[in-house]
Design a protein around this motif. Structure first.
Motif, PDB file in Angstrom:
ATOM      1  N   THR A   1      -1.069  -3.786   6.064  1.00 37.62           N
ATOM      2  CA  THR A   1      -0.983  -3.049   7.035  1.00 37.62           C
ATOM      3  C   THR A   1      -1.566  -1.676   7.005  1.00 37.62           C
ATOM      4  OG1 THR A   1       1.163  -2.529   6.593  1.00 37.62           O
ATOM      5  CG2 THR A   1       1.050  -4.591   7.749  1.00 37.62           C
ATOM      6  N   ALA A   2      -1.310  -0.832   8.012  1.00 38.19           N
ATOM      7  CA  ALA A   2      -1.613   0.602   7.861  1.00 38.19           C
ATOM      8  C   ALA A   2      -0.865   1.446   7.050  1.00 38.19           C
ATOM      9  CB  ALA A   2      -1.372   1.271   9.297  1.00 38.19           C
ATOM     10  N   ILE A   3       0.421   0.737   6.485  1.00 36.68           N
ATOM     11  CA  ILE A   3       1.073   1.333   5.480  1.00 36.68           C
ATOM     12  C   ILE A   3       1.017   0.926   4.257  1.00 36.68           C
ATOM     13  CG2 ILE A   3       2.560   2.478   7.328  1.00 36.68           C
ATOM     14  CD1 ILE A   3       4.679   0.225   6.469  1.00 36.68           C
ATOM     15  N   SER A   4       0.202  -0.271   3.946  1.00 34.17           N
ATOM     16  CA  SER A   4       0.093  -0.795   2.503  1.00 34.17           C
ATOM     17  C   SER A   4      -0.561   0.379   1.503  1.00 34.17           C
ATOM     18  CB  SER A   4      -0.796  -1.946   2.669  1.00 34.17           C
ATOM     19  OG  SER A   4      -0.019  -3.059   3.440  1.00 34.17           O
ATOM     20  N   GLY A   5      -0.323   0.176   0.395  1.00 34.55           N
ATOM     21  CA  GLY A   5      -0.835   0.840  -0.728  1.00 34.55           C
ATOM     22  C   GLY A   5      -2.121   0.106  -1.051  1.00 34.55           C
ATOM     23  N   GLY A   6      -2.914   0.700  -1.761  1.00 34.08           N
ATOM     24  CA  GLY A   6      -4.106   0.405  -2.530  1.00 34.08           C
ATOM     25  C   GLY A   6      -4.131   0.354  -3.939  1.00 34.08           C
ATOM     26  N   ASP A   7      -5.228   0.041  -4.639  1.00 28.01           N
ATOM     27  CA  ASP A   7      -5.464  -0.077  -5.988  1.00 28.01           C
ATOM     28  C   ASP A   7      -4.959   1.694  -6.522  1.00 28.01           C
ATOM     29  OD1 ASP A   7      -5.933  -2.572  -6.010  1.00 28.01           O
ATOM     30  OD2 ASP A   7      -8.296  -2.196  -5.909  1.00 28.01           O
ATOM     31  N   ALA A   8      -4.404   1.687  -7.592  1.00 27.48           N
ATOM     32  CA  ALA A   8      -4.066   2.879  -8.106  1.00 27.48           C
ATOM     33  C   ALA A   8      -3.474   4.026  -7.325  1.00 27.48           C
ATOM     34  CB  ALA A   8      -5.086   3.512  -8.873  1.00 27.48           C
ATOM     35  N   VAL A   9      -2.579   3.280  -6.331  1.00 31.83           N
ATOM     36  CA  VAL A   9      -2.087   4.418  -5.302  1.00 31.83           C
ATOM     37  C   VAL A   9      -0.900   5.356  -5.894  1.00 31.83           C
ATOM     38  CG1 VAL A   9      -0.187   2.863  -4.566  1.00 31.83           C
ATOM     39  CG2 VAL A   9      -1.203   4.601  -2.752  1.00 31.83           C
ATOM     40  N   ASP A  10      -0.560   4.967  -6.862  1.00 29.99           N
ATOM     41  CA  ASP A  10       0.613   5.891  -7.579  1.00 29.99           C
ATOM     42  C   ASP A  10      -0.153   7.175  -8.128  1.00 29.99           C
ATOM     43  OD1 ASP A  10      -0.819   4.051  -9.142  1.00 29.99           O
ATOM     44  OD2 ASP A  10       0.359   4.422 -10.976  1.00 29.99           O
ATOM     45  N   LEU A  11      -1.417   7.204  -8.189  1.00 32.12           N
ATOM     46  CA  LEU A  11      -2.380   8.440  -8.628  1.00 32.12           C
ATOM     47  C   LEU A  11      -2.909   9.207  -7.322  1.00 32.12           C
ATOM     48  CD1 LEU A  11      -4.408   6.649 -11.632  1.00 32.12           C
ATOM     49  CD2 LEU A  11      -2.242   7.834 -11.656  1.00 32.12           C
ATOM     50  N   TRP A  12      -2.348   8.827  -6.189  1.00 35.56           N
ATOM     51  CA  TRP A  12      -3.051   9.354  -5.213  1.00 35.56           C
ATOM     52  C   TRP A  12      -2.045  10.673  -4.681  1.00 35.56           C
ATOM     53  CZ3 TRP A  12      -4.907   5.421  -0.980  1.00 35.56           C
ATOM     54  CH2 TRP A  12      -6.125   4.489  -1.836  1.00 35.56           C
ATOM     55  N   PRO A  13      -2.719  11.681  -4.230  1.00 33.33           N
ATOM     56  CA  PRO A  13      -1.948  13.008  -3.888  1.00 33.33           C
ATOM     57  C   PRO A  13      -0.482  12.532  -2.713  1.00 33.33           C
ATOM     58  CG  PRO A  13      -4.211  13.147  -3.697  1.00 33.33           C
ATOM     59  CD  PRO A  13      -4.168  11.845  -3.961  1.00 33.33           C
ATOM     60  N   ARG A  14       0.196  13.163  -2.727  1.00 32.84           N
ATOM     61  CA  ARG A  14       1.480  12.774  -1.907  1.00 32.84           C
ATOM     62  C   ARG A  14       1.480  14.035  -1.013  1.00 32.84           C
ATOM     63  NH1 ARG A  14       3.178   7.546  -3.154  1.00 32.84           N
ATOM     64  NH2 ARG A  14       1.430   7.098  -4.514  1.00 32.84           N
ATOM     65  N   LYS A  15       2.384  13.735  -0.025  1.00 29.03           N
ATOM     66  CA  LYS A  15       2.934  14.809   1.169  1.00 29.03           C
ATOM     67  C   LYS A  15       4.495  14.362   1.133  1.00 29.03           C
ATOM     68  CE  LYS A  15       1.911  17.158   4.918  1.00 29.03           C
ATOM     69  NZ  LYS A  15       0.825  17.725   6.160  1.00 29.03           N
ATOM     70  N   LEU A  16       5.411  15.214   1.449  1.00 29.20           N
ATOM     71  CA  LEU A  16       6.731  15.097   1.767  1.00 29.20           C
ATOM     72  C   LEU A  16       7.212  15.635   2.913  1.00 29.20           C
ATOM     73  CD1 LEU A  16       9.288  13.914   0.333  1.00 29.20           C
ATOM     74  CD2 LEU A  16       9.483  16.145  -0.854  1.00 29.20           C
ATOM     75  N   VAL A  17       8.058  14.876   3.691  1.00 32.45           N
ATOM     76  CA  VAL A  17       8.516  15.289   4.814  1.00 32.45           C
ATOM     77  C   VAL A  17      10.186  15.041   4.887  1.00 32.45           C
ATOM     78  CG1 VAL A  17       8.750  15.076   7.282  1.00 32.45           C
ATOM     79  CG2 VAL A  17       6.708  15.198   6.256  1.00 32.45           C
ATOM     80  N   THR A  18      11.151  15.918   5.250  1.00 38.01           N
ATOM     81  CA  THR A  18      12.578  15.906   5.054  1.00 38.01           C
ATOM     82  C   THR A  18      13.200  15.509   6.654  1.00 38.01           C
ATOM     83  OG1 THR A  18      12.677  17.262   3.395  1.00 38.01           O
ATOM     84  CG2 THR A  18      14.722  16.768   4.417  1.00 38.01           C
ATOM     85  N   ILE A  19      14.044  14.694   6.831  1.00 40.90           N
ATOM     86  CA  ILE A  19      14.866  14.360   8.060  1.00 40.90           C
ATOM     87  C   ILE A  19      16.013  14.690   7.746  1.00 40.90           C
ATOM     88  CG2 ILE A  19      15.003  12.824   9.895  1.00 40.90           C
ATOM     89  CD1 ILE A  19      12.552  10.898   8.949  1.00 40.90           C
ATOM     90  N   LYS A  20      16.655  15.281   8.614  1.00 37.89           N
ATOM     91  CA  LYS A  20      18.223  15.489   8.248  1.00 37.89           C
ATOM     92  C   LYS A  20      19.001  14.900   9.459  1.00 37.89           C
ATOM     93  CE  LYS A  20      16.727  20.173   7.009  1.00 37.89           C
ATOM     94  NZ  LYS A  20      16.589  21.725   7.316  1.00 37.89           N
ATOM     95  N   PHE A  21      20.325  14.495   9.017  1.00 36.43           N
ATOM     96  CA  PHE A  21      21.127  13.574   9.867  1.00 36.43           C
ATOM     97  C   PHE A  21      22.358  14.200   9.685  1.00 36.43           C
ATOM     98  CE2 PHE A  21      17.984  10.651   8.482  1.00 36.43           C
ATOM     99  CZ  PHE A  21      17.496  10.483   9.730  1.00 36.43           C
ATOM    100  N   LYS A  22      23.265  14.233  10.483  1.00 38.07           N
ATOM    101  CA  LYS A  22      24.791  14.487  10.417  1.00 38.07           C
ATOM    102  C   LYS A  22      25.496  13.083  10.257  1.00 38.07           C
ATOM    103  CE  LYS A  22      25.183  18.593  13.319  1.00 38.07           C
ATOM    104  NZ  LYS A  22      25.695  18.979  14.567  1.00 38.07           N
TER     105      LYS A  22
END
Length: 470
Positions: A207-228
């Motif tokens: 799918t559009a969210i599946s990883g690929g070969d050696a995906v653990d070596l690819w650059p990352r981006k982080l977003v935070t969601i806050k809940f009460k």
């Protein structure tokens, strides 16, 4: 209560997951970001850490060493705290606020391994951002260990340095009747077989969210969601016997369906399965409890002091079903609850731990690491939910404003880690940015699902009030 570990003494790694995480192929590091209310006093921070229970724990002054047979051990060594403090005078750019700057730093840190030449932890201090990042190698312990340690070291409700808590007594499965026993055995066999197949050859469809070969070596981006937490509790009460974990899994299921509908509706089938790995706490009697399923954390010190900090976890497979149409988020919560009710009746988590223990004992940690890596690669994402300190804690008199946890890069394109702290819950959405180019949109899909749940619950509450008084 505690066994004193002498200098130079070797201690065997006492958990199959600890032995697996010690291998280079599964070399994972936990990055725990701790926000502080006031500017950081470096001398006071160093003094607080130096006198804390954390420093006295044997794991924090032990090297990871390998013997002539390739087995890993902890070796007690003298500790110099200055070797573990990293001071960064980091400031946000003109286009960033503090939170974005911290997330950008954590994204880069996810690609950074930890040196094995010293005990496997460090404290990075982001002075300009009023944040400290506790890095702990996953072979040392799991996320629940980190949260327990923070409460024990810096919380208010402590007894002799440990968390004041009496765990709830759980019934054993053989005490619940013949039919329940038969159902538990059957479901355990079914889910255990599925887990074994996933370890070896069964893989999620692309799918559009599946990883690929050696995906653990690819650059990352982080977003935070806050809940009460009070909002999550209100949603939970709207569905009989639901838990906060059911709400989390439901909103993730709904959010992913909405994201996929927007990104790649072609080629997707209604009901197509996306599989998540969910870590399960095995410290208490409950069988399939997510890392903290509406219960307080286990006390550090209930086990032997030298072994309480470990990886006492199992893994379960959680199926997320793609919905082509606009399904209400509460329906996703009901589906998540139904699945998790079945999981909690089984020994799937225990089977995963015992199977990994058997493999590492008979075939070695490298084979266990390969099996673990295969399981992660054959699934699409990982989800964890950890209960942190439920009352505000402070470090060196500086109140903690948030606690967030994420892992170094995994063989998946998405990892989701939620930590609750002092009435709030922060969900860290870590993605491989070359696969998921707009993680902010993915985060919005989760947030909108949650807001829709909240709005629906509030509307139904108003109807109930009107019926009562009119």
């Amino acid at each position: 209560m505690a066994k004193k570990i002498e200098e130079g003494e070797l201690v065997e790694l006492n958990s199959p997951f600890s032995r697996v995480y010690a291998c280079p192929e599964t070399d994972y590091v936990m990055n725990c970001a701790i926000g502080l209310k006031h500017s950081i006093d470096l001398d006071a921070l160093k003094a607080a850490i130096s006198s804390s229970l954390m420093i006295r724990h044997p794991r924090f002054h032990s090297l990871l060493v390998t013997d002539h047979r390739g087995r890993h051990h902890w070796k007690n060594v003298p500790l110099n705290i200055d070797d573990h403090l990293v001071i960064r005078h980091h400031h946000p750019t003109a286009a960033e606020d503090d939170e974005k700057a911290i997330n950008a730093y954590l994204s880069d840190l996810a690609m950074s391994p930890m040196s094995k030449d010293k005990p496997l932890w460090e404290l990075q201090v982001l002075v300009g951002l009023k944040c400290v990042i506790l890095r702990v190698h996953h072979s040392v312990g799991d996320g629940l260990s980190v949260m327990t340690m923070l409460t024990a070291c810096f919380g208010q409700k402590r007894v002799n340095g440990f968390v004041d808590h009496q765990p709830k007594k759980q019934k054993h499965f053989w005490e619940k009747g013949v039919w329940s026993m038969m159902k538990t055995i059957w479901l355990s066999l079914v889910f255990g077989a599925r887990l074994g197949a996933r370890n070896l050859w069964v893989k999620d469809e692309e799918t559009a969210i599946s990883g690929g070969d050696a995906v653990d070596l690819w650059p990352r981006k982080l977003v935070t969601i806050k809940f009460k937490l009070e909002d999550m509790q209100s949603i939970k009460k709207a569905i009989p016997k639901a838990t906060a974990n059911d709400v989390l899994l439901g909103l993730i299921s709904c959010g992913l369906s909405r994201y996929l509908n927007a990104q790649s509706p072609k080629g997707l089938r209604d009901g197509m399965q996306i599989t998540a790995i969910v870590p399960v706490n095995l410290r208490q009697d409950s069988k399939s409890q997510l890392m903290s399923d509406d219960q307080e954390i286990s006390p550090l010190g209930k086990e032997n002091y030298a072994s309480a900090w470990t990886n006492k976890i199992g893994l379960i497979l959680f199926p997320i079903y793609y919905s082509e149409g606009d399904v209400h988020p509460l329906q996703h919560v009901r589906r998540a609850k139904k699945i998790m009710d079945q999981k909690k009746q089984t020994f799937e988590a225990q089977i995963s731990e015992k199977l990994l223990s058997l493999i590492t004992s008979c075939l070695g940690a490298k084979v266990g690491s390969w099996i673990c890596g295969r399981t992660l690669s054959n699934t699409t994402l990982i989800i964890s939910n950890i209960m942190g300190p439920q009352e505000e804690i402070s470090i060196a008199g500086n109140p903690v404003t948030f606690i967030r946890l994420n892992l170094s890069s995994m063989p998946q394109a998405i990892t989701l880690h939620m930590v609750s702290y002092a009435g709030r819950a922060d969900l860290q959405v870590m993605v491989a940015k070359d696969i998921i180019h707009d993680p902010e949109f993915l985060a919005n899909c989760f947030e909108n699902s949650f807001l829709e749940m909240k709005k629906s619950v509030m509307s139904s509450s108003e109807v109930q009030v009107r019926k009562k008084y009119y």
